[in-house]
Design a protein around this motif. Structure first.
Motif, PDB file in Angstrom:
ATOM      1  N   THR A 247       0.894  -1.037   0.098  1.00 48.50           N
ATOM      2  CA  THR A 247       0.087   0.164   0.205  1.00 48.50           C
ATOM      3  C   THR A 247       0.980   1.388   0.288  1.00 48.50           C
ATOM      4  OG1 THR A 247      -0.161   0.197   2.201  1.00 48.50           O
ATOM      5  CG2 THR A 247      -1.863  -1.264   1.452  1.00 48.50           C
ATOM      6  N   THR A 248       0.320   2.360  -0.651  1.00 46.51           N
ATOM      7  CA  THR A 248       1.284   3.383  -0.796  1.00 46.51           C
ATOM      8  C   THR A 248       1.597   4.127   0.537  1.00 46.51           C
ATOM      9  OG1 THR A 248      -0.803   4.497  -1.526  1.00 46.51           O
ATOM     10  CG2 THR A 248       1.114   3.901  -2.958  1.00 46.51           C
ATOM     11  N   LEU A 249       0.357   4.114   1.493  1.00 40.80           N
ATOM     12  CA  LEU A 249       0.431   4.986   2.627  1.00 40.80           C
ATOM     13  C   LEU A 249       0.950   4.158   3.818  1.00 40.80           C
ATOM     14  CD1 LEU A 249      -2.593   7.209   2.164  1.00 40.80           C
ATOM     15  CD2 LEU A 249      -0.296   8.008   2.457  1.00 40.80           C
ATOM     16  N   GLY A 250       0.747   2.804   3.630  1.00 46.67           N
ATOM     17  CA  GLY A 250       1.046   1.754   4.729  1.00 46.67           C
ATOM     18  C   GLY A 250       2.552   2.359   5.521  1.00 46.67           C
ATOM     19  N   PRO A 251       3.629   2.263   4.670  1.00 47.19           N
ATOM     20  CA  PRO A 251       4.877   2.483   5.346  1.00 47.19           C
ATOM     21  C   PRO A 251       4.978   3.698   6.261  1.00 47.19           C
ATOM     22  CG  PRO A 251       5.218   1.913   3.113  1.00 47.19           C
ATOM     23  CD  PRO A 251       3.656   1.900   3.276  1.00 47.19           C
ATOM     24  N   LEU A 252       4.086   4.957   6.014  1.00 40.51           N
ATOM     25  CA  LEU A 252       4.146   6.055   6.727  1.00 40.51           C
ATOM     26  C   LEU A 252       3.448   5.575   8.217  1.00 40.51           C
ATOM     27  CD1 LEU A 252       4.349   9.189   7.626  1.00 40.51           C
ATOM     28  CD2 LEU A 252       2.318   9.370   6.361  1.00 40.51           C
ATOM     29  N   VAL A 253       2.266   4.919   7.876  1.00 37.67           N
ATOM     30  CA  VAL A 253       1.224   4.714   9.032  1.00 37.67           C
ATOM     31  C   VAL A 253       1.861   3.597   9.998  1.00 37.67           C
ATOM     32  CG1 VAL A 253      -0.686   3.401   9.591  1.00 37.67           C
ATOM     33  CG2 VAL A 253      -0.892   4.885   7.735  1.00 37.67           C
ATOM     34  N   GLY A 254       2.784   2.635   9.383  1.00 37.20           N
ATOM     35  CA  GLY A 254       3.646   1.757  10.166  1.00 37.20           C
ATOM     36  C   GLY A 254       4.657   2.418  11.146  1.00 37.20           C
ATOM     37  N   THR A 255       5.424   3.321  10.394  1.00 35.69           N
ATOM     38  CA  THR A 255       6.462   3.853  11.096  1.00 35.69           C
ATOM     39  C   THR A 255       6.091   4.917  12.266  1.00 35.69           C
ATOM     40  OG1 THR A 255       7.479   4.005   8.797  1.00 35.69           O
ATOM     41  CG2 THR A 255       8.473   5.328  10.661  1.00 35.69           C
ATOM     42  N   LEU A 256       4.821   5.704  11.900  1.00 42.32           N
ATOM     43  CA  LEU A 256       4.199   6.435  12.889  1.00 42.32           C
ATOM     44  C   LEU A 256       3.774   5.586  13.952  1.00 42.32           C
ATOM     45  CD1 LEU A 256       3.416   9.693  12.612  1.00 42.32           C
ATOM     46  CD2 LEU A 256       1.207   8.904  11.952  1.00 42.32           C
ATOM     47  N   PHE A 257       2.978   4.678  13.606  1.00 42.00           N
ATOM     48  CA  PHE A 257       2.420   3.819  14.733  1.00 42.00           C
ATOM     49  C   PHE A 257       3.527   3.216  15.601  1.00 42.00           C
ATOM     50  CE2 PHE A 257       0.092   0.228  16.313  1.00 42.00           C
ATOM     51  CZ  PHE A 257      -1.163   0.816  16.658  1.00 42.00           C
TER      52      PHE A 257
END
Lengths: 293, 253, 320
Positions: free
Chosen positions: C263-273
């Protein structure tokens, strides 16, 4: 110093390294061979074995051999039980998918490391050897315990070999390794074989660790080197081959001492790791193994 | 030269696996525009033979010529780009991708090839048009957004065919295309293959004899890695050797 | 229909960048610093995602690409007095070149062997940074002074150690890589990579050179990760070998799994989380490794598709 004594010393030290390494690698190889999974937490089972050995040896007062023997019996059992529980709770539910298993065992690695760090602490602690005898050799005296480690490893490896080739359990394991589905159709409880093999593999690492703590202290980060070295041994020896594993462990153990004389330990590790990676790239079946079925 | 060069020419190919001979010296000519069926009992080497043609398997010896060019040593993907398309015996569409994306993979292949030859530019509109056209031909237009894995089995076979078609092949190899299809689906499939044959050569492996007899212009019979006979459907039906080797035991074929 | 989906996802991505831009003005100082770091590390995760999520190749050695960028930028700036822009370019080149070499070797293997081989090459890289201590100062690392971290931009000089500038530069890099990922995911290349992940043999028989496409994925992935590493060195001024250690190969895998692979936004969400889970957990316990370990196991057992992946599966099938 003349060349002779040095060579003898290097050989003896190399044999001790090889003995411990072949036990550890044997566990990893067994798990890979039968279950077709890579257990990244294998080094942590080794570490756990060492730390537990320290713990059990402190429970007993009196002669150091008592504590050591207690550790030698209990530590592999506890580690095997831990492995069994993680196999039942996690790996089985992943259906042994190779990639998911690697991720999960990395998780296990962190969990074991953190628990040991919290409970046991960051200190390195020694275990007193069960006996303190120096054997007189032509040029120098040598620790009798280290020789006993070699002997004990040979014994455990022989026992494992016997288990694998001469008993019904071994037959069942080999059948599962050869063809999981067919084995299942012949009524072999593949599920239980997997659980047993995983526990046995971890217990072998723990035995190696108990043997090693009187020489090397127990520490919560001590699992990484055995893991990488076991990988190297298993890859060079051919994945899942007992004989190859032992031969490769001897090769690595003996050459380890000699390489580190000529190069810095870091450079030695660099070269060794690079060489093994190249073996895996160009000869994935290992130097001694036959092509995978 | 007066004689028409065949589109595909195979010269004395051999292939064995672990000492077991699968293809044992086959010579084979396929003129452009023909529908050719290969039949034979199980283990006759049919699948290995077509795999040698499309490059999934490399021969031990012998030669494969396509449109006059020696392609014996070309890897499979390069052969596809020269016009040899292969549809799998076991349906292997990309189940996680949409029907549209499955076909788009084929269409974009041809568009990229055109672009590399400087014939046209790659455009999203061309891609969409190509996909829509291919889906229309097999009658799957209304399912283009569905994940391919959710299609019914018969529709997955049609999608597989659409993917082959969209490559605009000169030679389309179909490996047991009617396996598992219902009678009505087989009928529709026959119509489609005839349409395809209007601008492509078709080579098909097929067990269903009525389908073979109805579709094929010529039939090649293989047995034990060799060509046993070759001829028109009527000739093959009349051939005693074939009856002995194959038709006689068609019960277990 | 396809146009509408494309428009919608483009708008979503623009909105995400807009929100991140606005956060610069509302976040307290501490959290703005955390976010700058997260944005750079999310670029690392996006690079990892390109190979693992889209192409299905699980590498356990991506720390070497991040560290190649880190050292490529750090060493040239520190020892050769290169400017920030030249250092950044050097970092990217180092990462892409390394990725090309590693790809050519490691792609000869598949599955578990690929994972182990990448792990080992990365370990060699790590040991190399330790061996050349004279230049790298090993674990202790190099600190880039504030006065060398100035980006000359058409007469204006940007101080990369200034919190606001740092945030904007990190966000700019993040935006570039995010839209690049989105473009790749929609382009023919993205479709081919996913096809390779799903069924290599079928992809080959559609006329695609599987090896060449995988190699392209490795190089692009290495390039993104190196860009993150180079930016990290220049924005935070620290270059140390701990960034080449195994842990930094595991972390991007964790972030991507958590956020959602492919997913394009998954890496950001995962890192943030993950960052905030550890941040909050460290308020209660120092046992942050436990959090990582449990997260990994829970993820593979119960959420193999990650946060954004689950959202896409349940509610928003158009999410790219």
């Amino acid at each position: 110093m003349a060349f002779g004594p040095y060579l003898l010393l290097a050989t003896l030290e190399g044999l001790v390294t090889a003995a411990v390494l072949s036990l550890t690698a044997l566990g990893l190889s067994l798990v890979f061979g039968v279950m077709r999974i890579v257990n990244v937490a294998h080094g942590e089972f080794f570490m756990l074995g060492a730390v537990l050995a320290w713990f059990f040896s402190t429970l007993v007062t009196g002669h150091p051999a008592l504590g050591f023997l207690l550790a030698l019996v209990l530590s592999p059992l506890v580690v095997g039980a831990v492995a069994l529980v993680s196999e039942r709770l996690v790996l089985r539910r992943l259906d042994y998918n190779p990639e998911a298993t690697i991720v999960a065992t990395i998780g296990l690695l962190y969990i074991i490391q953190q628990i040991v760090l919290t409970v046991y602490g960051p200190e390195a602690r020694p275990v007193v050897a069960p006996f303190d005898v120096r054997i007189a050799l032509p040029w120098f005296g040598y620790s009798g315990y280290k020789l006993a480690v070699i002997a004990a490893s040979v014994l455990v490896i022989a026992a494992t070999w016997f288990l694998l080739t001469k008993t019904r359990i071994g037959l069942v394991m080999r059948a599962t390794q050869y063809d999981r589905e067919t084995a299942q159709n012949f009524g072999i409880p593949v599920d239980r074989v997997y659980a047993g093999v995983f526990a046995l593999g971890a217990a072998l690492a723990a035995i190696a660790a108990v043997l090693v703590v009187p020489i090397q202290q127990a520490h919560y980060l001590m699992g990484l080197d055995p893991l990488l070295l076991s990988f190297i041994v298993v890859i060079i020896g051919g994945l899942g081959s007992l004989r190859g594993t032992v031969v490769a462990a001897l090769l690595i153990g003996l050459s380890d001492g000699i390489i580190s004389v000529f190069f810095s330990p870091t450079l030695a590790k660099m070269i060794a790791t690079l060489l093994v990676a190249m073996v895996l790239v160009f000869r994935p079946q290992g130097l001694f193994g036959t092509a995978a079925r | 030269m007066a004689a028409v060069k065949p589109l595909l020419a195979v010269r004395d190919v051999h292939k064995s696996f672990d000492g077991l001979t699968a293809v044992d010296g086959v010579d084979f000519d396929l003129p452009a525009g023909e529908i050719r069926a290969i039949i034979g009992p199980n283990g006759a080497g049919k699948t290995t033979f077509v795999n040698l043609v499309c490059g999934r398997v490399m021969p031990d010896s012998g030669q494969v010529l396509f449109a006059g060019e020696d392609i014996t040593h070309l890897p499979a993907h390069a052969r596809v780009r020269r016009g040899i398309a292969y549809t799998f015996q076991i349906t292997s569409v990309f189940t996680q991708l949409s029907v549209y994306d499955n076909v788009a993979l084929s269409v974009q292949r041809t568009l990229i090839d055109h672009k590399e030859r400087g014939e046209s530019r790659f455009s999203a509109a061309d891609l969409r048009r190509g996909v829509d056209h291919a889906l229309e031909r097999v009658g799957l237009s209304d399912r283009s957004a569905m994940p391919a894995g959710e299609l019914a089995y018969g529709h997955q076979r049609l999608l597989e065919l659409a993917m082959g078609l969209a490559l605009k092949p000169r030679l389309l190899i179909l490996d047991e295309p009617t396996q598992g299809l219902s009678d009505s689906e087989i009928e529709g499939f026959g119509v489609l293959v005839r349409e395809i044959a209007a601008d492509a050569t078709v080579l098909l492996i097929e067990h269903n004899m009525p389908v073979v007899m109805a579709l094929a212009h010529r039939i090649t019979v293989m047995d034990q890695g060799r060509v046993l006979a070759e001829g028109s459907p009527d000739e093959i039906r009349a051939n005693a050797d074939v009856q002995h080797a194959y038709l006689g035991v068609s019960g277990d074929a | 229909m396809a146009d509408k989906t494309a428009m919608r996802s483009l708008l979503l991505h623009v909105a995400v960048i807009g929100v991140l831009l606005a956060l610069n003005f509302v976040l307290p100082e501490y959290h703005r610093g955390v976010f700058s770091r997260i944005l750079v590390l999310a670029v690392f995760a996006m690079g990892y995602n390109l190979l693992f999520g889209y192409c299905g190749l699980l590498s356990l050695g991506h720390a070497m690409f991040f560290a190649a960028g880190l050292y490529g930028a750090g060493l040239t700036v520190y020892h050769l007095d290169w400017g920030v822009a030249a250092g950044f370019a050097a970092g990217i080149m180092a990462g892409a070149t390394l990725a090309l070499a590693i790809g050519l070797l490691a792609l000869r293997t598949t599955g578990v062997a690929f994972m182990i081989v990448t792990l080992m090459f990365s370990q060699v890289f790590y040991l190399t940074t330790l061996y050349f201590t004279t230049w790298t100062r090993g674990e202790e690392g190099l600190v880039l002074r504030q006065d060398v971290r100035q980006l000359g931009l058409g007469g204006v000089s940007l101080d990369l150690s200034d919190p606001a500038t740092r945030y904007f530069v990190a966000l700019a890099l993040f935006a570039v890589v995010l839209f690049a990922t989105l473009a790749i995911a929609r382009a023919p290349l993205g479709r081919v990579l996913v096809a390779i992940r799903e069924n290599e043999e079928r992809t080959r028989m559609l006329g695609y050179d599987v090896f060449a496409n995988k190699l392209a994925a490795v190089v692009l992935s290495g390039l993104f990760c190196a860009a993150a590493g180079a930016a990290y060195a220049l924005l935070f001024g620290y270059v140390g070998s701990s960034f080449a250690a195994i842990q930094y190969s595991i972390l991007p895998l964790l972030w991507v799994l958590l956020g959602g692979a492919a997913t394009t936004l998954g890496p950001l969400v995962g890192t943030l989380f993950m960052f905030y889970v550890i941040d909050i957990a460290s308020g209660f316990t120092s046992a942050y490794m436990l959090v990582v370990g449990v997260a990994l196991i829970v993820l593979v057992l119960f959420f193999p598709r990650g946060i954004v992946g689950a959202i896409r599966e349940r509610w928003l099938p158009w999410l790219p």
